[in-house]
Motif scaffolding. Structure first.
Motif, PDB file in Angstrom:
ATOM      1  N   ILE A   1       0.850  -1.177   0.000  1.00 50.81           N
ATOM      2  CA  ILE A   1       0.000   0.000   0.000  1.00 50.81           C
ATOM      3  C   ILE A   1       0.891   1.235   0.000  1.00 50.81           C
ATOM      4  O   ILE A   1       2.061   1.169   0.371  1.00 50.81           O
ATOM      5  N   LEU A   2       0.328   2.336  -0.426  1.00 49.39           N
ATOM      6  CA  LEU A   2       1.052   3.589  -0.532  1.00 49.39           C
ATOM      7  C   LEU A   2       0.315   4.646   0.290  1.00 49.39           C
ATOM      8  O   LEU A   2      -0.863   4.896   0.070  1.00 49.39           O
ATOM      9  N   LEU A   3       1.005   5.238   1.253  1.00 46.91           N
ATOM     10  CA  LEU A   3       0.415   6.271   2.094  1.00 46.91           C
ATOM     11  C   LEU A   3       0.884   7.630   1.582  1.00 46.91           C
ATOM     12  O   LEU A   3       2.078   7.865   1.436  1.00 46.91           O
ATOM     13  N   THR A   4      -0.073   8.522   1.313  1.00 48.71           N
ATOM     14  CA  THR A   4       0.275   9.816   0.737  1.00 48.71           C
ATOM     15  C   THR A   4      -0.155  10.999   1.588  1.00 48.71           C
ATOM     16  O   THR A   4       0.212  12.124   1.283  1.00 48.71           O
ATOM     17  N   ARG A   5      -0.920  10.775   2.639  1.00 57.71           N
ATOM     18  CA  ARG A   5      -1.382  11.885   3.487  1.00 57.71           C
ATOM     19  C   ARG A   5      -0.382  12.113   4.620  1.00 57.71           C
ATOM     20  O   ARG A   5      -0.651  11.811   5.773  1.00 57.71           O
ATOM     21  N   ILE A   6       0.754  12.675   4.283  1.00 56.58           N
ATOM     22  CA  ILE A   6       1.812  12.917   5.253  1.00 56.58           C
ATOM     23  C   ILE A   6       1.688  14.352   5.752  1.00 56.58           C
ATOM     24  O   ILE A   6       1.698  15.295   4.969  1.00 56.58           O
ATOM     25  N   LEU A   7       1.571  14.512   7.063  1.00 55.15           N
ATOM     26  CA  LEU A   7       1.418  15.837   7.653  1.00 55.15           C
ATOM     27  C   LEU A   7       2.762  16.455   8.013  1.00 55.15           C
ATOM     28  O   LEU A   7       2.942  17.658   7.906  1.00 55.15           O
ATOM     29  N   LEU A   8       3.718  15.614   8.450  1.00 56.91           N
ATOM     30  CA  LEU A   8       5.015  16.110   8.895  1.00 56.91           C
ATOM     31  C   LEU A   8       6.057  15.037   8.613  1.00 56.91           C
ATOM     32  O   LEU A   8       5.781  13.847   8.713  1.00 56.91           O
ATOM     33  N   LEU A   9       7.272  15.463   8.251  1.00 52.49           N
ATOM     34  CA  LEU A   9       8.378  14.538   8.012  1.00 52.49           C
ATOM     35  C   LEU A   9       9.633  15.086   8.666  1.00 52.49           C
ATOM     36  O   LEU A   9       9.976  16.249   8.481  1.00 52.49           O
TER      37      LEU A   9
END
Length: 105
Positions: free
Chosen positions: A34-42
């Motif tokens: 799966i691919l997660l794209t809703r990144i809030l902070l890195l």
């Protein structure tokens, strides 16, 4: 240390590579990616990227390990002086996801 804060199914998770997380049920077969794209902070080794609201050039790859159910929680409802009681159990459907990689494009 490389980590990200991700929004998944209305909740926010602190994600690190090589760890697994129990999320709400994702209707995907076992072993699929799966691919997660809703990144809030890195945070990439003290280089901080903050999204407005999401970061567009970062993706997180994960692998579905298994589908499971959480521990049982008891829901008890009672109306005092009315002799009505209702006891009900609930087990949330979960999916265990292994985080494999955090990519910055």
């Amino acid at each position: 240390m490389k980590y990200a804060i991700v929004e998944i199914s209305g909740k926010q998770f602190w994600i690190e590579t090589g760890k697994y997380y129990d999320l709400n049920r994702i209707p995907v077969e076992l072993g699929k990616k799966i691919l997660l794209t809703r990144i809030l902070l890195l945070n990439n080794n003290d280089e901080l990227l903050v999204g407005k609201p999401y970061i567009s050039n970062v993706t997180i790859k994960g692998k579905i390990l298994k589908h499971l159910r959480s521990h049982k929680s008891i829901v008890y409802k009672m109306r005092p002086k009315k002799k009505t009681r209702k006891k009900q159990g609930h087990r949330q459907e979960l999916t265990r996801v292994l985080i494999e990689d955090i990519n910055i494009n």
